[in-house]
Write an enzyme that holds these catalytic residues in place. Structure first.
Site, PDB file in Angstrom:
ATOM      1  N   LYS A 104     -36.468  23.411   4.516  1.00  0.00           N
ATOM      2  CA  LYS A 104     -35.284  23.825   3.760  1.00  0.00           C
ATOM      3  C   LYS A 104     -34.126  22.914   4.047  1.00  0.00           C
ATOM      4  O   LYS A 104     -33.995  22.404   5.158  1.00  0.00           O
ATOM      5  CB  LYS A 104     -34.868  25.217   4.233  1.00  0.00           C
ATOM      6  CG  LYS A 104     -35.729  26.312   3.733  1.00  0.00           C
ATOM      7  CD  LYS A 104     -34.941  27.629   3.779  1.00  0.00           C
ATOM      8  CE  LYS A 104     -35.767  28.721   3.178  1.00  0.00           C
ATOM      9  NZ  LYS A 104     -36.682  29.299   4.141  1.00  0.00           N
ATOM     10  N   GLU A 131     -48.771  33.095   9.476  1.00  0.00           N
ATOM     11  CA  GLU A 131     -47.817  33.501  10.521  1.00  0.00           C
ATOM     12  C   GLU A 131     -47.206  34.869  10.226  1.00  0.00           C
ATOM     13  O   GLU A 131     -47.343  35.405   9.116  1.00  0.00           O
ATOM     14  CB  GLU A 131     -46.710  32.457  10.672  1.00  0.00           C
ATOM     15  CG  GLU A 131     -45.842  32.326   9.439  1.00  0.00           C
ATOM     16  CD  GLU A 131     -44.422  31.849   9.757  1.00  0.00           C
ATOM     17  OE1 GLU A 131     -43.752  32.477  10.598  1.00  0.00           O
ATOM     18  OE2 GLU A 131     -43.976  30.880   9.129  1.00  0.00           O
TER      19      GLU A 131
HETATM   20  N1  PSU Z   1     -38.270  28.236   7.838  1.00  0.00           N
HETATM   21  C1  PSU Z   1     -38.440  28.879   6.675  1.00  0.00           C
HETATM   22  N2  PSU Z   1     -38.938  30.146   6.692  1.00  0.00           N
HETATM   23  C2  PSU Z   1     -39.276  30.784   7.858  1.00  0.00           C
HETATM   24  C3  PSU Z   1     -39.104  30.073   9.076  1.00  0.00           C
HETATM   25  C4  PSU Z   1     -38.612  28.803   9.019  1.00  0.00           C
HETATM   26  O1  PSU Z   1     -38.151  28.319   5.640  1.00  0.00           O
HETATM   27  O2  PSU Z   1     -39.705  31.948   7.829  1.00  0.00           O
HETATM   28  C5  PSU Z   1     -39.509  30.724  10.376  1.00  0.00           C
HETATM   29  C6  PSU Z   1     -40.892  30.223  10.823  1.00  0.00           C
HETATM   30  O3  PSU Z   1     -41.542  31.263  11.535  1.00  0.00           O
HETATM   31  C7  PSU Z   1     -40.544  29.078  11.768  1.00  0.00           C
HETATM   32  C8  PSU Z   1     -39.302  29.623  12.430  1.00  0.00           C
HETATM   33  O4  PSU Z   1     -41.547  28.775  12.711  1.00  0.00           O
HETATM   34  O5  PSU Z   1     -38.598  30.307  11.402  1.00  0.00           O
HETATM   35  C9  PSU Z   1     -38.475  28.517  13.037  1.00  0.00           C
HETATM   36  O6  PSU Z   1     -37.408  29.065  13.756  1.00  0.00           O
HETATM   37  P1  PSU Z   1     -36.455  28.117  14.619  1.00  0.00           P
HETATM   38  O7  PSU Z   1     -35.666  27.326  13.637  1.00  0.00           O
HETATM   39  O8  PSU Z   1     -35.619  29.084  15.409  1.00  0.00           O
HETATM   40  O9  PSU Z   1     -37.342  27.294  15.494  1.00  0.00           O
END
Ligand code: PSU
Ligand code: MN
Length: 321
Positions: A173, A38
């Site tokens: 996390k 990604e």
């Molecule tokens: N969690 C992590 N590192 C990241 C992300 C999430 O530990 O870099 C990034 C990923 O691209 C994931 C996105 O798909 O954040 C999720 O964002 P949201 O919580 O806004 O859906």
């Protein structure tokens, strides 16, 4: 009139706006091992220049295992499956100026000829469209704490429910509600499997305190699972969790303290929606003075090794069958 429009629609839809590097095209044609990666982790997940250095190192690790890396991003309204070095550098320098793009943003970013960094959800969509079944990242999105009020549940979870791509990660996390995240994954019909351990990992920390819904011993067993998911045409995604190696894990207490402070700042600054995750990632890194960033880099490299091995094993199943 209507007929004409639908015909035009079909013609347009069949000309996919994809640029796939010749190396990846070649590997896919032979059903060889390819690993999707990604780009939000590059633009929003880490600062420059560590983001670009890590992205390059991850690609090298994938290659060392005998697979081809396919970093996915949108540049000037064009979907790129595989980024050459200067494009990776460009994206890394842009940082958060590239738009964090999930499923809902994809058409918009193409229509505006914009620059989009793909999340887990949108990378899954584009990997599937390109025919790449294995995808490596750091951590997936999940159910945010306080979701009973905010309704903030990552689109990654619904995507996992409907797109048949295997996502290799280090769990979720503890900025998130891990227990609720596992519940939603179950509702979505996503198989969640930890490799080599009984417990589901929590990104910087190898043990979240929750049992993993299922476990496999190694990469070859993981590939076997993916193969059967395909055979059944379940069309749902899979999560493979790889615990961070203990010697590289962050100190549990200092990480937890930083997460609590960052979460309190989110509330007091009124940060919400798509900005919340990038804010938390950045603040935790600042508050731990880089300790979390070091763990983040270590775990993504480890995931890349495991994910590439899974892709190699899966490719054997396909080329032998
Ligand atoms: N969690 C992590 N590192 C990241 C992300 C999430 O530990 O870099 C990034 C990923 O691209 C994931 C996105 O798909 O954040 C999720 O964002 P949201 O919580 O806004 O859906
Ligand atoms: Mn969200």
């Amino acid at each position: 009139m209507f007929r004409q429009i639908t015909r035009r629609f079909h013609a347009l839809a069949s000309s996919k706006p994809f640029t796939i590097t010749p190396e990846i095209q070649n590997a896919l044609a032979k059903k060889g091992p390819v690993v999707a990666l990604e780009s939000t982790i590059i633009s929003h997940g880490m600062p420059y220049p560590q983001n670009v250095e890590t992205a390059r190192a991850v690609e090298d690790i994938v290659r060392a295992q005998g697979a081809i890396p396919a970093t996915i991003a949108i540049l000037k309204g064009q979907v790129h499956i595989g980024l050459e070095d200067e494009k990776l550098e460009q994206l890394g320098k842009m940082g958060a100026k590239a738009q964090k793009s999930s499923r809902r943003d994809l058409a918009l970013i193409l229509s505006k000829r914009g620059y989009g960094a793909t999340t887990v959800a949108s990378t899954m969509i584009l990997a599937r469209a390109a025919g790449i079944p294995v995808f490596v990242t750091g951590g997936i999105g999940g159910v945010h704490r306080g979701a009973d009020q905010s309704f903030d549940i990552s689109a990654d979870l619904t995507e996992l429910g409907r797109t048949p791509v295997a996502v290799v990660c280090a769990g979720v996390k503890s900025i998130l509600d891990i227990e609720k995240t596992l519940e939603v994954l179950e509702t979505q019909g996503v198989s969640v499997t930890t490799i080599g351990e009984r417990r589901f990992p929590a990104f910087y920390i190898p043990d979240s305190g929750f049992d993993s819904p299922s476990c496999v011993y190694d990469e070859s067993e993981a590939a076997e699972l993916i193969y059967h998911n395909h055979r059944l045409e379940l069309n749902s995604g899979m999560v493979f969790a790889v615990p961070i190696p203990k010697e590289q894990a962050a100190d549990t207490q200092s990480i937890q303290k930083a997460i609590d402070t960052a979460l309190a700042e989110v509330r007091s600054n009124g940060i919400s929606g798509k900005d919340e995750t990038p804010f938390l990632l950045r603040r935790v890194s600042e508050l731990t003075k880089g300790e979390s960033l070091a763990a983040n880099i270590a775990l993504i490299k480890n995931n890349a090794k495991v994910g590439a091995r899974i892709a190699v094993e899966l490719s054997k199943s396909y080329t032998n069958s």
